[in-house]
Design a protein around this motif. Structure first.
Motif, PDB file in Angstrom:
ATOM      1  N   GLY A 122       1.027  -1.254   0.016  1.00 22.62           N
ATOM      2  CA  GLY A 122      -0.038  -0.028   0.048  1.00 22.62           C
ATOM      3  C   GLY A 122       0.877   1.114   0.107  1.00 22.62           C
ATOM      4  N   VAL A 123       0.511   2.191  -0.778  1.00 22.31           N
ATOM      5  CA  VAL A 123       1.382   3.407  -1.033  1.00 22.31           C
ATOM      6  C   VAL A 123       0.492   4.541  -0.921  1.00 22.31           C
ATOM      7  CG1 VAL A 123       2.864   4.878  -2.556  1.00 22.31           C
ATOM      8  CG2 VAL A 123       3.152   2.428  -2.750  1.00 22.31           C
ATOM      9  N   ARG A 143       7.792  -0.872   6.547  1.00 26.91           N
ATOM     10  CA  ARG A 143       7.147   0.391   6.328  1.00 26.91           C
ATOM     11  C   ARG A 143       8.309   1.109   5.861  1.00 26.91           C
ATOM     12  NH1 ARG A 143       6.652   5.681   8.876  1.00 26.91           N
ATOM     13  NH2 ARG A 143       4.666   6.658   8.247  1.00 26.91           N
ATOM     14  N   ALA A 144       8.205   2.080   4.941  1.00 29.95           N
ATOM     15  CA  ALA A 144       9.236   2.923   4.159  1.00 29.95           C
ATOM     16  C   ALA A 144       8.886   4.249   3.986  1.00 29.95           C
ATOM     17  CB  ALA A 144       9.907   2.120   3.118  1.00 29.95           C
ATOM     18  N   VAL A 145       9.516   5.268   4.133  1.00 25.76           N
ATOM     19  CA  VAL A 145       9.221   6.436   3.966  1.00 25.76           C
ATOM     20  C   VAL A 145      10.243   7.170   2.829  1.00 25.76           C
ATOM     21  CG1 VAL A 145       8.480   8.604   4.780  1.00 25.76           C
ATOM     22  CG2 VAL A 145       8.389   6.530   6.296  1.00 25.76           C
ATOM     23  N   ALA A 146       9.685   8.043   2.133  1.00 25.27           N
ATOM     24  CA  ALA A 146      10.434   8.962   0.839  1.00 25.27           C
ATOM     25  C   ALA A 146       9.839  10.190   0.645  1.00 25.27           C
ATOM     26  CB  ALA A 146      10.377   8.295  -0.285  1.00 25.27           C
ATOM     27  N   GLY A 147      10.191  10.971  -0.079  1.00 21.95           N
ATOM     28  CA  GLY A 147       9.739  12.376  -0.032  1.00 21.95           C
ATOM     29  C   GLY A 147       8.569  12.531  -1.075  1.00 21.95           C
ATOM     30  N   SER A 148       8.136  13.614  -1.768  1.00 23.18           N
ATOM     31  CA  SER A 148       7.032  13.839  -2.444  1.00 23.18           C
ATOM     32  C   SER A 148       6.884  12.807  -3.844  1.00 23.18           C
ATOM     33  CB  SER A 148       6.851  15.206  -2.823  1.00 23.18           C
ATOM     34  OG  SER A 148       5.680  15.397  -3.655  1.00 23.18           O
ATOM     35  N   SER A 149       6.056  12.450  -4.168  1.00 21.02           N
ATOM     36  CA  SER A 149       5.624  11.710  -5.332  1.00 21.02           C
ATOM     37  C   SER A 149       4.556  12.267  -6.188  1.00 21.02           C
ATOM     38  CB  SER A 149       5.151  10.185  -5.070  1.00 21.02           C
ATOM     39  OG  SER A 149       4.094   9.978  -4.213  1.00 21.02           O
ATOM     40  N   ASN A 169      11.438   3.559  -5.308  1.00 22.40           N
ATOM     41  CA  ASN A 169      12.396   3.383  -4.424  1.00 22.40           C
ATOM     42  C   ASN A 169      11.869   2.991  -3.108  1.00 22.40           C
ATOM     43  OD1 ASN A 169      14.778   3.923  -5.907  1.00 22.40           O
ATOM     44  ND2 ASN A 169      14.678   6.173  -5.416  1.00 22.40           N
ATOM     45  N   VAL A 170      10.417   3.806  -2.672  1.00 22.91           N
ATOM     46  CA  VAL A 170       9.855   3.431  -1.429  1.00 22.91           C
ATOM     47  C   VAL A 170       9.529   2.122  -1.593  1.00 22.91           C
ATOM     48  CG1 VAL A 170       7.610   4.373  -2.085  1.00 22.91           C
ATOM     49  CG2 VAL A 170       8.521   4.706   0.388  1.00 22.91           C
ATOM     50  N   MET A 171       8.865   1.670  -2.577  1.00 23.63           N
ATOM     51  CA  MET A 171       8.438   0.171  -2.512  1.00 23.63           C
ATOM     52  C   MET A 171       9.502  -0.660  -2.416  1.00 23.63           C
ATOM     53  SD  MET A 171       5.313   0.275  -5.351  1.00 23.63           S
ATOM     54  CE  MET A 171       6.052   1.239  -6.558  1.00 23.63           C
ATOM     55  N   SER A 172      10.664  -0.307  -2.873  1.00 28.43           N
ATOM     56  CA  SER A 172      11.802  -1.193  -3.056  1.00 28.43           C
ATOM     57  C   SER A 172      12.241  -1.457  -1.715  1.00 28.43           C
ATOM     58  CB  SER A 172      12.715  -0.908  -3.929  1.00 28.43           C
ATOM     59  OG  SER A 172      14.001  -1.620  -3.939  1.00 28.43           O
ATOM     60  N   GLU A 173      12.532  -0.242  -0.733  1.00 27.02           N
ATOM     61  CA  GLU A 173      12.831  -0.263   0.498  1.00 27.02           C
ATOM     62  C   GLU A 173      11.805  -1.092   1.255  1.00 27.02           C
ATOM     63  OE1 GLU A 173      13.837   2.951   4.297  1.00 27.02           O
ATOM     64  OE2 GLU A 173      13.396   3.543   2.123  1.00 27.02           O
TER      65      GLU A 173
END
Length: 357
Positions: free
Chosen positions: A29-30, A63-69, A85-89
């Protein structure tokens, strides 16, 4: 009224449901926002009947966190990289891999039209194996699902950096209001509130508007000495989230009794309530008599109930004047988990249709 622009069931698939579920199967889930992007990885839950409850607590593998998409905010290339990148992490943290994914639901801000969905689907087709079901929606859908635990009914109000109201009726119709970004007037959003506060400070400084304590609060927050410096600060990096970060200072100023700050918040409440009412009217969520019960899922930092000037509470009070059956829901899980539950629900419905065909 069916949303004529966005297909809520948009899905990319290249192959059928495929054999049974493996113990290592997962769903992703993103929640892709203007400020940050979160991905959660969950195991594929077994099929449950409508009268059964989901596990409590829900099993979250990673759970992974990244910047704006949001591609409107950061551009297509950065948006694509962030999502991948966030899904890969998340998969790496969970000990899973791309081939273990059965379904992924992405709720991404800036997805407002089928062309936006197709763009993201195109990005992901080379990433996931062909059996993976990919569902792309506006991030409001994930936020709604976070309050209803994966069920699409009711209305969600998001007020963070941006704002939007989004609703689903029990018969599958959908509607949205606001969410067009700061240029087109999301005035109840964090950006809208802060931008009006900055404008009030500038107007007071040059004599076009009344004096306001907002100048003291905002200059202190930004470590500036004069309102003249606000122009350079604003345009050095006019990102939406950077401006919206001033909302707590606007609220503090209003709580101190400043009438200009108070009016900005009152106007924001009216705008947010109006966006909800527009969705409710289009979907008849309140029923024929206007008293029907429906959830209003409240999401976003602007609506957090931790101040004496409680924007979220005032929005609900305003909505209740027109729709007494509306009841606020503060999600117990984050929108990324809501997106994962949507992925699971969508996949289970497809499995049922496949089994019955």
């Amino acid at each position: 009224m069916k949303n004529s622009h966005l297909n809520a069931d948009k899905v990319y698939e290249n192959g059928g449901i495929g054999g049974g579920c493996d113990d290592d199967d997962v769903v992703l889930g993103v929640d892709g926002g203007t400020t940050s992007t979160v991905c959660v990885c969950m195991p594929l839950l077994p099929l449950i009947s409508s009268n059964q409850n989901l596990p409590n607590p829900l099993p979250i593998l990673a759970r992974a966190v990244a910047g704006s998409s949001n591609h409107n905010s950061v551009g297509e290339s950065a948006s694509k990289d962030t999502l991948e990148n966030v899904m890969s992490e998340a998969l790496l943290k969970s000990g899973s891999n791309w081939s273990a994914v059965r379904a992924v639901c992405l709720g991404v801000s800036g997805v407002n039209h089928p062309t936006d969905q197709e763009r993201i689907l195109h990005w992901l087709r080379d990433i996931f194996p062909s059996h993976v079901k990919i569902y792309v929606h506006n991030d409001a859908l994930a936020a709604l699902a976070s309050g209803t635990m994966g069920k699409l009914h009711g209305c969600v109000l998001i007020a963070g950096t941006g704002s939007i109201s989004y609703g689903f009726s029990s018969d599958g119709r959908e509607a949205r209001s606001a969410g067009a970004g700061p240029v087109l007037g999301d005035w109840g959003s964090g950006y809208g509130i802060a931008a009006q506060a900055l404008t009030a400070v500038v107007r007071a400084h040059d004599g076009r508007g009344p004096q306001t304590a907002l100048a003291d609060y905002i200059l202190k927050a930004l470590s500036l000495s004069s309102p003249d410096e606000l122009i350079g600060w604003t345009y050095a990096d006019p990102s939406w989230a950077r401006i919206a970060a001033l909302v707590p200072d606007v609220v503090s100023c209003a709580e101190s009794g400043d009438q200009i700050a108070n009016k900005i918040l009152v106007d924001a409440v009216q705008e947010l309530a109006l966006s909800v009412k527009a969705v409710v009217q289009r979907l008849s969520l309140c029923g024929a008599d206007g008293n029907g019960s429906f959830p209003v899922v409240m999401v976003g930092g602007v609506l957090e109930a931790n101040r004496s000037w409680d924007i979220g509470k005032e929005v609900i009070n305003c909505i209740h004047k027109h729709y007494p059956g509306a009841y606020p829901v503060r999600p117990e899980v984050e929108p990324a988990v809501g997106a994962a539950l949507l992925a699971w629900n969508f996949l289970m419905k497809e499995s049922e249709r496949h089994h019955n065909s």
